[in-house]
Write a protein that holds these residues in place. Structure first.
Motif, PDB file in Angstrom:
ATOM      1  N   THR A  78      30.578  -2.690 -15.265  1.00  0.00           N
ATOM      2  CA  THR A  78      29.406  -2.273 -16.043  1.00  0.00           C
ATOM      3  C   THR A  78      28.361  -1.624 -15.145  1.00  0.00           C
ATOM      4  OG1 THR A  78      29.804  -4.112 -17.563  1.00  0.00           O
ATOM      5  CG2 THR A  78      27.664  -3.041 -17.694  1.00  0.00           C
ATOM      6  N   GLN A  79      28.204  -2.140 -13.938  1.00  0.00           N
ATOM      7  CA  GLN A  79      27.278  -1.521 -12.986  1.00  0.00           C
ATOM      8  C   GLN A  79      27.661  -0.062 -12.746  1.00  0.00           C
ATOM      9  OE1 GLN A  79      27.242  -3.901  -9.394  1.00  0.00           O
ATOM     10  NE2 GLN A  79      26.901  -5.786 -10.548  1.00  0.00           N
ATOM     11  N   GLU A  80      28.946   0.159 -12.538  1.00  0.00           N
ATOM     12  CA  GLU A  80      29.415   1.522 -12.275  1.00  0.00           C
ATOM     13  C   GLU A  80      29.143   2.435 -13.464  1.00  0.00           C
ATOM     14  OE1 GLU A  80      33.630   3.833 -11.259  1.00  0.00           O
ATOM     15  OE2 GLU A  80      33.486   1.662 -11.064  1.00  0.00           O
ATOM     16  N   GLU A  81      29.395   1.922 -14.665  1.00  0.00           N
ATOM     17  CA  GLU A  81      29.145   2.729 -15.865  1.00  0.00           C
ATOM     18  C   GLU A  81      27.661   3.018 -16.048  1.00  0.00           C
ATOM     19  OE1 GLU A  81      32.542   1.861 -19.064  1.00  0.00           O
ATOM     20  OE2 GLU A  81      31.430   0.062 -18.515  1.00  0.00           O
ATOM     21  N   LEU A  82      26.821   2.025 -15.733  1.00  0.00           N
ATOM     22  CA  LEU A  82      25.376   2.243 -15.824  1.00  0.00           C
ATOM     23  C   LEU A  82      24.911   3.254 -14.782  1.00  0.00           C
ATOM     24  CD1 LEU A  82      24.206  -1.437 -16.460  1.00  0.00           C
ATOM     25  CD2 LEU A  82      23.893   0.495 -18.020  1.00  0.00           C
ATOM     26  N   HIS A  83      25.481   3.174 -13.581  1.00  0.00           N
ATOM     27  CA  HIS A  83      25.134   4.145 -12.544  1.00  0.00           C
ATOM     28  C   HIS A  83      25.488   5.561 -12.991  1.00  0.00           C
ATOM     29  CE1 HIS A  83      25.338   0.884  -9.161  1.00  0.00           C
ATOM     30  NE2 HIS A  83      24.272   0.769  -9.926  1.00  0.00           N
ATOM     31  N   GLN A  84      26.612   5.698 -13.683  1.00  0.00           N
ATOM     32  CA  GLN A  84      27.004   7.018 -14.187  1.00  0.00           C
ATOM     33  C   GLN A  84      26.015   7.538 -15.220  1.00  0.00           C
ATOM     34  OE1 GLN A  84      31.001   6.379 -15.623  1.00  0.00           O
ATOM     35  NE2 GLN A  84      31.894   6.278 -13.566  1.00  0.00           N
ATOM     36  N   MET A  85      25.294   6.613 -15.859  1.00  0.00           N
ATOM     37  CA  MET A  85      24.255   6.991 -16.828  1.00  0.00           C
ATOM     38  C   MET A  85      22.906   7.197 -16.151  1.00  0.00           C
ATOM     39  SD  MET A  85      25.245   4.193 -19.779  1.00  0.00           S
ATOM     40  CE  MET A  85      23.814   4.609 -20.822  1.00  0.00           C
ATOM     41  N   GLY A  86      22.857   7.019 -14.832  1.00  0.00           N
ATOM     42  CA  GLY A  86      21.601   7.160 -14.110  1.00  0.00           C
ATOM     43  C   GLY A  86      20.749   5.911 -14.137  1.00  0.00           C
ATOM     44  N   VAL A  87      21.368   4.764 -14.436  1.00  0.00           N
ATOM     45  CA  VAL A  87      20.642   3.497 -14.515  1.00  0.00           C
ATOM     46  C   VAL A  87      20.916   2.687 -13.257  1.00  0.00           C
ATOM     47  CG1 VAL A  87      20.371   1.333 -15.786  1.00  0.00           C
ATOM     48  CG2 VAL A  87      20.738   3.479 -17.025  1.00  0.00           C
ATOM     49  N   TYR A  88      19.884   2.530 -12.434  1.00  0.00           N
ATOM     50  CA  TYR A  88      20.009   1.780 -11.179  1.00  0.00           C
ATOM     51  C   TYR A  88      19.030   0.607 -11.117  1.00  0.00           C
ATOM     52  CZ  TYR A  88      22.810   5.681  -9.474  1.00  0.00           C
ATOM     53  OH  TYR A  88      23.795   6.627  -9.318  1.00  0.00           O
ATOM     54  N   THR A  89      18.016   0.629 -11.925  1.00  0.00           N
ATOM     55  CA  THR A  89      16.998  -0.424 -11.915  1.00  0.00           C
ATOM     56  C   THR A  89      16.660  -0.841 -13.342  1.00  0.00           C
ATOM     57  OG1 THR A  89      15.128   1.106 -12.071  1.00  0.00           O
ATOM     58  CG2 THR A  89      15.954   0.594  -9.856  1.00  0.00           C
ATOM     59  N   GLY A  90      15.900  -1.940 -13.435  1.00  0.00           N
ATOM     60  CA  GLY A  90      15.433  -2.364 -14.742  1.00  0.00           C
ATOM     61  C   GLY A  90      14.591  -1.299 -15.413  1.00  0.00           C
ATOM     62  N   ALA A  91      13.810  -0.576 -14.626  1.00  0.00           N
ATOM     63  CA  ALA A  91      12.988   0.500 -15.192  1.00  0.00           C
ATOM     64  C   ALA A  91      13.856   1.566 -15.842  1.00  0.00           C
ATOM     65  CB  ALA A  91      12.123   1.119 -14.088  1.00  0.00           C
ATOM     66  N   ASP A  92      14.965   1.898 -15.188  1.00  0.00           N
ATOM     67  CA  ASP A  92      15.890   2.870 -15.776  1.00  0.00           C
ATOM     68  C   ASP A  92      16.480   2.341 -17.074  1.00  0.00           C
ATOM     69  OD1 ASP A  92      15.532   4.526 -13.542  1.00  0.00           O
ATOM     70  OD2 ASP A  92      17.205   3.600 -12.466  1.00  0.00           O
ATOM     71  N   LEU A  93      16.847   1.066 -17.088  1.00  0.00           N
ATOM     72  CA  LEU A  93      17.456   0.471 -18.276  1.00  0.00           C
ATOM     73  C   LEU A  93      16.473   0.436 -19.439  1.00  0.00           C
ATOM     74  CD1 LEU A  93      20.016  -0.911 -19.388  1.00  0.00           C
ATOM     75  CD2 LEU A  93      19.083  -3.094 -18.590  1.00  0.00           C
ATOM     76  N   GLN A  94      15.209   0.195 -19.146  1.00  0.00           N
ATOM     77  CA  GLN A  94      14.190   0.140 -20.191  1.00  0.00           C
ATOM     78  C   GLN A  94      14.009   1.490 -20.890  1.00  0.00           C
ATOM     79  OE1 GLN A  94      10.874  -1.274 -17.889  1.00  0.00           O
ATOM     80  NE2 GLN A  94      11.508  -3.424 -17.997  1.00  0.00           N
ATOM     81  N   LYS A  95      14.379   2.570 -20.225  1.00  0.00           N
ATOM     82  CA  LYS A  95      14.213   3.913 -20.791  1.00  0.00           C
ATOM     83  C   LYS A  95      15.367   4.327 -21.701  1.00  0.00           C
ATOM     84  CE  LYS A  95      11.665   5.444 -16.686  1.00  0.00           C
ATOM     85  NZ  LYS A  95      11.724   6.297 -15.467  1.00  0.00           N
ATOM     86  N   VAL A  96      16.492   3.603 -21.627  1.00  0.00           N
ATOM     87  CA  VAL A  96      17.659   3.979 -22.424  1.00  0.00           C
ATOM     88  C   VAL A  96      17.482   3.484 -23.859  1.00  0.00           C
ATOM     89  CG1 VAL A  96      20.172   3.799 -22.640  1.00  0.00           C
ATOM     90  CG2 VAL A  96      19.105   3.819 -20.373  1.00  0.00           C
ATOM     91  N   GLU A  97      17.775   4.333 -24.823  1.00  0.00           N
ATOM     92  CA  GLU A  97      17.662   3.965 -26.227  1.00  0.00           C
ATOM     93  C   GLU A  97      18.596   2.809 -26.555  1.00  0.00           C
ATOM     94  OE1 GLU A  97      15.631   5.044 -28.523  1.00  0.00           O
ATOM     95  OE2 GLU A  97      14.649   6.577 -27.284  1.00  0.00           O
ATOM     96  N   VAL A  98      18.128   1.932 -27.418  1.00  0.00           N
ATOM     97  CA  VAL A  98      18.920   0.769 -27.802  1.00  0.00           C
ATOM     98  C   VAL A  98      20.252   1.198 -28.413  1.00  0.00           C
ATOM     99  CG1 VAL A  98      19.025  -1.294 -29.249  1.00  0.00           C
ATOM    100  CG2 VAL A  98      16.856  -0.629 -28.171  1.00  0.00           C
ATOM    101  N   LEU A  99      20.218   2.171 -29.306  1.00  0.00           N
ATOM    102  CA  LEU A  99      21.451   2.630 -29.954  1.00  0.00           C
ATOM    103  C   LEU A  99      22.431   3.226 -28.952  1.00  0.00           C
ATOM    104  CD1 LEU A  99      20.130   4.198 -33.290  1.00  0.00           C
ATOM    105  CD2 LEU A  99      21.511   2.129 -33.013  1.00  0.00           C
ATOM    106  N   THR A 100      21.913   3.851 -27.910  1.00  0.00           N
ATOM    107  CA  THR A 100      22.781   4.407 -26.858  1.00  0.00           C
ATOM    108  C   THR A 100      23.525   3.294 -26.144  1.00  0.00           C
ATOM    109  OG1 THR A 100      21.279   6.278 -26.532  1.00  0.00           O
ATOM    110  CG2 THR A 100      22.836   5.794 -24.757  1.00  0.00           C
ATOM    111  N   LEU A 101      22.817   2.210 -25.832  1.00  0.00           N
ATOM    112  CA  LEU A 101      23.445   1.077 -25.162  1.00  0.00           C
ATOM    113  C   LEU A 101      24.475   0.403 -26.064  1.00  0.00           C
ATOM    114  CD1 LEU A 101      20.339  -0.514 -23.391  1.00  0.00           C
ATOM    115  CD2 LEU A 101      22.274   0.619 -22.281  1.00  0.00           C
ATOM    116  N   ILE A 102      24.146   0.276 -27.352  1.00  0.00           N
ATOM    117  CA  ILE A 102      25.077  -0.351 -28.282  1.00  0.00           C
ATOM    118  C   ILE A 102      26.335   0.501 -28.430  1.00  0.00           C
ATOM    119  CG2 ILE A 102      25.437  -1.018 -30.689  1.00  0.00           C
ATOM    120  CD1 ILE A 102      22.455  -1.772 -30.788  1.00  0.00           C
ATOM    121  N   LYS A 103      26.167   1.794 -28.541  1.00  0.00           N
ATOM    122  CA  LYS A 103      27.318   2.689 -28.682  1.00  0.00           C
ATOM    123  C   LYS A 103      28.210   2.638 -27.450  1.00  0.00           C
ATOM    124  CE  LYS A 103      28.526   7.491 -29.710  1.00  0.00           C
ATOM    125  NZ  LYS A 103      27.991   8.859 -30.004  1.00  0.00           N
TER     126      LYS A 103
END
Length: 372
Positions: A205-230
Motif C-alpha cells: 500500500t505504501q508503494e501504491e500511495l507513493h505512485q499517487m504522490g502520497v508520502y506524508t499525512g499532509a499528502d493523504l489529507q489532500k486526496v479525495e475520499v472517493l479516490t481512496l475508496i475507488k
C-alpha cells in the motif's frame, strides 16, 4: 454522516491510552542477564545452530541500531550485527506471561475498560476511570512510573481521543516515550508524519500511495475520499478517516463471565509476507491459548483462524479436533493446516492474524491408586 466528505462525524469525547512495553521480551531477558545490556540481544532461535531457519521474535535497542527488527529472518540479523556483539536467546513465554499479567493488573486498577492487544501492549479507555485521578495524561504517567518501579521495565504511551491516535502516539517517541495528541493538534501532527508511520499501511500500500504522490499525512489529507475508496476499497475509507483523525472503534474489554471462546489476534505493521513469519506467530498464539485453557481447566474442541490482508479481505476458517485438547501442539497442527488454505493472502500482505479455540468442556480427572 458528513455528506460533504462522506466521512462519519468525529468523536473526541473519549480518553484513550495505548500502553506499549519497550522491547518487552528482550527487556525481560536483560533483567536476568545484565551482562547482555550492551549486546545486540535477539529473542529467537540462533540460525547458526538450526540450518539458517527462524525469525526474530523481538530484539533490544542495541540490535535495532544495526537494522534488526521483529519478524526479520534470523539469518539476516546475523549478517547485520558484528559477531562479537550478537546474542540469541530462546523465548520463554511462561515468564513473559507472568510479567505481562502483573502489568495488566496495574491497568485494571485504573479501569475495567482494558483491551489487551498482546502480552506487551493494551488500550485503556480512561474516560471514566476507577480512580480519583481524572486526567488521562497523569494516569498514563503514573502507570509508566509504577511499571518502572515495581517491574523494572520501561514502557511508552500515547494519549488521545481514539485508538488510532493513541497507537501513533505510543510509537512516536519510543523508547520510554510520552506523547499526547490533543484534538486541536491532530491535523498538524498527522500532516507531518510519513505515511509509513500510519498503523495498517503495509509495503504494498505504501508503494501504491507513493505512485499517487502520497508520502506524508499532509499528502493523504489532500486526496479525495472517493479516490481512496475507488483505489483501496474498504481500506481506502479507513485511510480517509485516519488522515483526519477519525477512529470510532471502542475499546473492547475481555469479559470472562460471558466468554465462549478464547483467542488471540494481532494487527501487524508492517504486514506479514512470509509463511515462516506467519506460522511463527500462529505457534506463539497456540502457546498462549494452552496456558489460558489450563488456567481454567478447560479443553477446546474447535480451532479457528482469522486472516486479513492489506486489502481488508478477511477469511475465517475452523476445524474440529479429533478429541478436545488443551495442547498447543494439537492447536498448532490444525491452525497450520487451516492457514495453508489461506496462504494466498501473503501475496498482498497479512495485516491481521488470529487464532481462537472454542467448544469448551471441563477437564475430567480420573482417580488412581498410587499403590496398585
Amino acid at each position: 454522516m458528513n455528506k460533504e466528505n462522506l466521512l462519519p462525524q468525529n468523536d473526541i469525547h473519549r480518553r484513550i491510552i495505548h500502553l506499549d512495553m519497550d522491547a518487552f521480551y528482550a527487556s525481560v531477558e536483560m533483567q536476568e542477564h545484565p551482562e547482555w545490556k550492551n549486546k545486540a540481544l535477539i529473542v529467537g532461535q540462533d540460525p547458526r545452530q538450526n540450518g539458517g531457519h527462524g525469525v526474530v521474535a523481538t530484539c533490544n535497542y542495541v540490535a535495532r541500531k544495526y537494522g534488526v527488527h521483529s519478524a526479520m529472518a534470523a539469518i539476516q540479523a546475523v549478517r547485520l550485527v558484528p559477531k562479537e556483539l550478537i546474542v540469541f536467546t530462546r523465548p520463554r513465554f511462561d515468564k513473559y506471561r507472568a510479567v505481562s499479567a502483573k502489568i495488566h493488573s496495574f491497568m485494571h486498577d485504573v479501569t475495567d475498560q482494558v483491551e489487551s492487544v498482546a502480552l506487551d501492549e493494551a488500550y485503556l479507555d480512561v474516560t471514566h476511570p476507577k480512580i480519583e485521578q481524572e486526567f488521562a495524561v497523569q494516569i498514563a504517567l503514573d502507570l509508566q512510573k509504577r511499571i518502572r518501579q515495581e517491574v523494572g521495565l520501561n514502557s511508552s504511551f500515547g494519549v488521545s481521543y481514539n485508538k488510532f491516535l493513541a497507537k501513533m502516539g505510543s510509537e512516536y517517541a519510543k523508547p520510554f516515550g510520552r506523547t499526547v495528541i490533543l484534538p486541536s493538534e491532530v491535523q498538524n501532527f498527522l500532516a507531518m508524519q510519513k505515511i509509513e508511520k500510519f498503523p495498517g499501511i503495509g509495503p504494498k500500500t505504501q508503494e501504491e500511495l507513493h505512485q499517487m504522490g502520497v508520502y506524508t499525512g499532509a499528502d493523504l489529507q489532500k486526496v479525495e475520499v472517493l479516490t481512496l475508496i475507488k483505489k483501496f476499497k474498504k481500506m481506502g475509507y479507513i485511510l480517509a478517516q485516519h488522515a483526519r483523525g477519525i477512529d470510532l472503534r471502542p475499546v473492547v474489554t475481555d469479559s470472562e463471565a460471558n466468554r465462549k471462546s478464547i483467542g488471540m489476534e494481532r494487527t501487524y505493521e508492517p504486514a506479514i509476507y512470509t509463511e515462516d513469519e506467519a506460522l511463527t506467530n500462529i505457534r506463539n498464539y497456540c502457546n498462549h491459548l494452552e496456558a489460558a485453557l489450563k488456567k481454567r481447566n478447560f479443553k477446546a474442541g474447535t480451532v479457528v483462524i482469522k486472516v486479513r490482508n492489506n486489502n481488508f479481505d478477511t477469511v475465517t476458517k475452523r476445524k474440529k479436533l479429533k478429541t478436545p485438547s488443551d495442547s498447543h501442539l494439537d492447536f498448532y497442527d490444525v491452525a497450520r493446516d487451516l492457514f495453508e488454505a489461506t496462504s494466498s493472502f501473503l501475496d498482498d500482505g497479512i495485516r491481521l492474524l488470529g487464532v481462537t479455540v472454542t467448544d469448551f468442556e471441563k477437564k475430567k480427572y480420573q482417580s488412581i491408586s498410587l499403590f496398585d
